[in-house]
Design an enzyme around this catalytic site. Structure first.
Site, PDB file in Angstrom:
ATOM      1  N   SER A  40      44.370 -15.836 -31.488  1.00 59.44           N
ATOM      2  CA  SER A  40      43.352 -16.748 -31.973  1.00 59.44           C
ATOM      3  C   SER A  40      42.494 -17.279 -30.826  1.00 59.44           C
ATOM      4  O   SER A  40      41.922 -16.512 -30.070  1.00 59.44           O
ATOM      5  CB  SER A  40      44.024 -17.878 -32.764  1.00 59.44           C
ATOM      6  OG  SER A  40      43.092 -18.562 -33.567  1.00 59.44           O
ATOM      7  N   ASP A 160      43.693 -14.564 -39.047  1.00 59.43           N
ATOM      8  CA  ASP A 160      44.243 -15.197 -37.844  1.00 59.43           C
ATOM      9  C   ASP A 160      45.657 -14.717 -37.503  1.00 59.43           C
ATOM     10  O   ASP A 160      46.572 -14.796 -38.317  1.00 59.43           O
ATOM     11  CB  ASP A 160      44.260 -16.713 -38.070  1.00 59.43           C
ATOM     12  CG  ASP A 160      44.521 -17.504 -36.810  1.00 59.43           C
ATOM     13  OD1 ASP A 160      45.464 -17.179 -36.084  1.00 59.43           O
ATOM     14  OD2 ASP A 160      43.766 -18.462 -36.548  1.00 59.43           O
TER      15      ASP A 160
END
Length: 284
Positions: A40, A160
């Site tokens: 991320s 994500d």
């Protein structure tokens, strides 16, 4: 034969400015890293460590966070992405605050990003050889559920990476790194609480394995943190984490708050430099 040292970078949205502050203190040390495993925001900001662009993460975030084309509800309503794809992932690094791709490649250090496969719910790890050519992989790693459309990369849909593997230290060991430098974005007393998934169960109803990962995320994260504390005690990991809770939103847009979080990362790393040098020496 000397040990292989790896680095692991947690995500956390704009909490990643803490990581940026830490990394900017390490750029000139020429650490003997074999590779980085990131997720991320750790992926998006971590590339600047290998390109040796000190201050770049803080600079472009402070400059463009007030620009509605960067992050805004208007983007979300118009495109399904809170963070504008073209502006944030292409215009900024390729035109407005240019990323040094040549320096990134010249570093000769492996760089992996973590993504979550929407269909299987499993974490996957993509080696980045060229940031510009693989920008969609970095975008996938940071595509927050509910705030981003799934990102397609090599015919697979991803979101994500932190959903399936919030702190990918085990992947780093699996890659053959003997000991790790781990940069976290939560303080030592933080414990993640389970999220209510009323909307999530409907929103991702066609992806039951992904929903299961969302359900298990808090438990997984807390187990990972406990394991990392044990690795730290055993001398297998050097862990740098915020010395105090970060008082900011995940998608923080206040430049003063962002500056303060970055400076905390700078100060915390400066306080730990001697300990880090000792950790590295042990592997020689």
């Amino acid at each position: 034969m000397s040990e292989k040292i790896g680095m692991v970078l947690e995500g956390g949205g704009m909490r990643g400015l803490y990581t940026a502050g830490v990394l900017d203190q390490l750029i000139d040390l020429d650490l003997p890293l074999a590779g980085l495993v990131t997720v991320s925001a750790g992926a998006l900001f971590g590339v600047n460590y290998l390109s040796k662009q000190k201050g770049r993460t803080l600079r472009y975030n402070k400059k463009y966070l007030g620009n509605s084309r960067y992050m805004s509800l208007a983007n979300l309503l118009k495109t399904g992405n809170f963070v504008d794809k073209d502006f944030a992932y292409y215009d900024i690094p390729m035109k407005l605050d240019v990323f040094d791709e040549a320096a990134f490649e010249a570093a000769g250090v492996d760089f992996y990003v973590t993504v979550t496969n929407l269909a299987s719910g499993q974490a996957e790890y993509i080696k980045i050889d060229n940031v510009f050519e693989q920008m969609e992989a970095l975008r996938a790693s940071s595509a927050l559920p509910f705030l981003s459309r799934p990102v397609t990369y090599q015919d697979q849909a991803y979101l994500d990476g932190g959903i399936a593997d919030s702190i990918p230290y085990q992947k780093a060991f699996d890659l053959g790194y003997d000991r790790l430098i781990i940069i976290l974005t939560r303080d030592i007393n933080y414990s993640k609480s389970p999220s209510r998934l009323t909307i999530g169960k409907w929103y991702y109803r066609h992806y039951p394995d992904f929903i299961q990962q969302l359900k298990n995320r808090a438990n997984m994260y807390n187990q990972q943190v406990a394991a990392i504390k044990a690795l730290e005690a055993e001398g297998k990991a050097f862990v740098i984490r915020p010395s105090q809770p970060l008082k900011m939103k995940r998608l923080e847009k206040d430049p003063q708050v962002i500056e303060a979080v970055y400076q905390l990362g700078v100060a915390d790393m400066q306080d730990r430099l001697v300990s880090l040098r000792e950790f590295i020496k042990v592997s020689d």
